[in-house]
Design an enzyme around this catalytic site. Structure first.
Site, PDB file in Angstrom:
ATOM      1  N   CYS A   5      48.141  83.768  60.919  1.00  0.00           N
ATOM      2  CA  CYS A   5      48.129  83.334  62.261  1.00  0.00           C
ATOM      3  C   CYS A   5      48.900  84.044  63.498  1.00  0.00           C
ATOM      4  CB  CYS A   5      48.337  81.728  62.538  1.00  0.00           C
ATOM      5  SG  CYS A   5      48.090  81.348  64.333  1.00  0.00           S
ATOM      6  N   CYS A   8      51.121  82.291  65.518  1.00  0.00           N
ATOM      7  CA  CYS A   8      52.448  81.654  64.951  1.00  0.00           C
ATOM      8  C   CYS A   8      53.410  82.766  64.887  1.00  0.00           C
ATOM      9  CB  CYS A   8      52.011  81.220  63.698  1.00  0.00           C
ATOM     10  SG  CYS A   8      51.305  79.778  63.646  1.00  0.00           S
ATOM     11  N   HIS A  47      51.703  75.011  64.825  1.00  0.00           N
ATOM     12  CA  HIS A  47      50.315  75.450  64.836  1.00  0.00           C
ATOM     13  C   HIS A  47      49.063  74.192  65.004  1.00  0.00           C
ATOM     14  CE1 HIS A  47      46.914  78.061  63.779  1.00  0.00           C
ATOM     15  NE2 HIS A  47      46.173  77.087  63.060  1.00  0.00           N
ATOM     16  N   THR A  93      38.720  83.320  70.338  1.00  0.00           N
ATOM     17  CA  THR A  93      38.672  84.093  69.059  1.00  0.00           C
ATOM     18  C   THR A  93      39.991  83.964  68.289  1.00  0.00           C
ATOM     19  OG1 THR A  93      39.965  85.770  70.664  1.00  0.00           O
ATOM     20  CG2 THR A  93      37.365  85.970  70.468  1.00  0.00           C
ATOM     21  N   HIS A  98      45.882  77.845  72.880  1.00  0.00           N
ATOM     22  CA  HIS A  98      46.525  78.581  73.831  1.00  0.00           C
ATOM     23  C   HIS A  98      45.846  78.410  75.379  1.00  0.00           C
ATOM     24  CE1 HIS A  98      43.302  81.176  71.883  1.00  0.00           C
ATOM     25  NE2 HIS A  98      43.130  81.529  73.083  1.00  0.00           N
TER      26      HIS A  98
HETATM   27  P1  AMP Z   1      40.591  83.392  73.087  1.00  0.00           P
HETATM   28  O1  AMP Z   1      39.574  84.457  73.212  1.00  0.00           O
HETATM   29  O2  AMP Z   1      40.464  82.354  74.193  1.00  0.00           O
HETATM   30  O3  AMP Z   1      40.955  83.006  71.744  1.00  0.00           O
HETATM   31  O4  AMP Z   1      41.761  84.387  73.769  1.00  0.00           O
HETATM   32  C1  AMP Z   1      42.469  84.998  72.895  1.00  0.00           C
HETATM   33  C2  AMP Z   1      43.336  86.035  73.896  1.00  0.00           C
HETATM   34  O5  AMP Z   1      44.318  86.435  72.848  1.00  0.00           O
HETATM   35  C3  AMP Z   1      42.273  87.188  74.074  1.00  0.00           C
HETATM   36  O6  AMP Z   1      42.683  87.148  75.644  1.00  0.00           O
HETATM   37  C4  AMP Z   1      43.058  88.513  73.666  1.00  0.00           C
HETATM   38  O7  AMP Z   1      43.236  89.686  74.331  1.00  0.00           O
HETATM   39  C5  AMP Z   1      44.732  87.849  73.324  1.00  0.00           C
HETATM   40  N1  AMP Z   1      45.273  88.626  72.570  1.00  0.00           N
HETATM   41  C6  AMP Z   1      44.998  88.841  70.915  1.00  0.00           C
HETATM   42  N2  AMP Z   1      46.024  89.262  70.362  1.00  0.00           N
HETATM   43  C7  AMP Z   1      47.168  89.501  71.152  1.00  0.00           C
HETATM   44  C8  AMP Z   1      48.452  89.798  71.092  1.00  0.00           C
HETATM   45  N3  AMP Z   1      48.843  90.539  70.087  1.00  0.00           N
HETATM   46  N4  AMP Z   1      49.367  89.734  72.372  1.00  0.00           N
HETATM   47  C9  AMP Z   1      48.718  89.209  73.275  1.00  0.00           C
HETATM   48  N5  AMP Z   1      47.675  88.843  73.520  1.00  0.00           N
HETATM   49  C10 AMP Z   1      46.658  88.977  72.386  1.00  0.00           C
END
Ligand code: AMP
Length: 112
Positions: A5, A8, A47, A93, A98
């Protein structure tokens, strides 16, 4: 901590992030692909797959920190948007709860 994850790992400090807030229960860091001038993610350190799986008290705790975090980012007065994408059709995603905090410009509605 859930295996594989990414949030995490970020919460634990194993993967670097642009942190804007941290306490014993949660972390907030800048989104890698910002949708607006201000775009941070509020992430619990424990988590939970999504908001339906998290303890309501934890979600309430995260929301209680929104004002402070928004103020630190300079968007508390003009306003901002909170988004909790949930499940595949909800656009989630990363399968670790979050809360997106988005602002810094006038945001359109509906969002899609
Ligand atoms: P969601 O589509 O609501 O699941 O949002 C996931 C978000 O996480 C997306 O806006 C991505 O740009 C962001 N994201 C994914 N990996 C990272 C990371 N390593 N650092 C910062 N943001 C991330």
């Amino acid at each position: 901590m859930a295996e594989d994850c990414i949030f995490c790992k970020i919460a634990k400090g194993d993967i670097p992030s642009s942190k804007v807030y941290e306490d014993e229960k949660m972390i907030a860091f800048k989104d890698l692909a910002p949708a607006a001038p201000v775009h941070v993610l509020l992430v619990p350190k424990t988590h939970a797959q999504d908001v339906t799986e998290a303890a309501p008290e934890l979600v309430a705790y995260m929301l209680s920190k929104v004002k402070e975090i928004a103020a630190s980012l300079g968007v508390a007065e003009k306003g901002f948007r909170l988004v909790i994408n949930t499940g595949d059709e909800g656009g989630q995603t990363v399968k670790h709860l979050h809360i997106h905090l988005i602002g810094g410009k006038a945001l359109g509605w509906p969002p899609c």
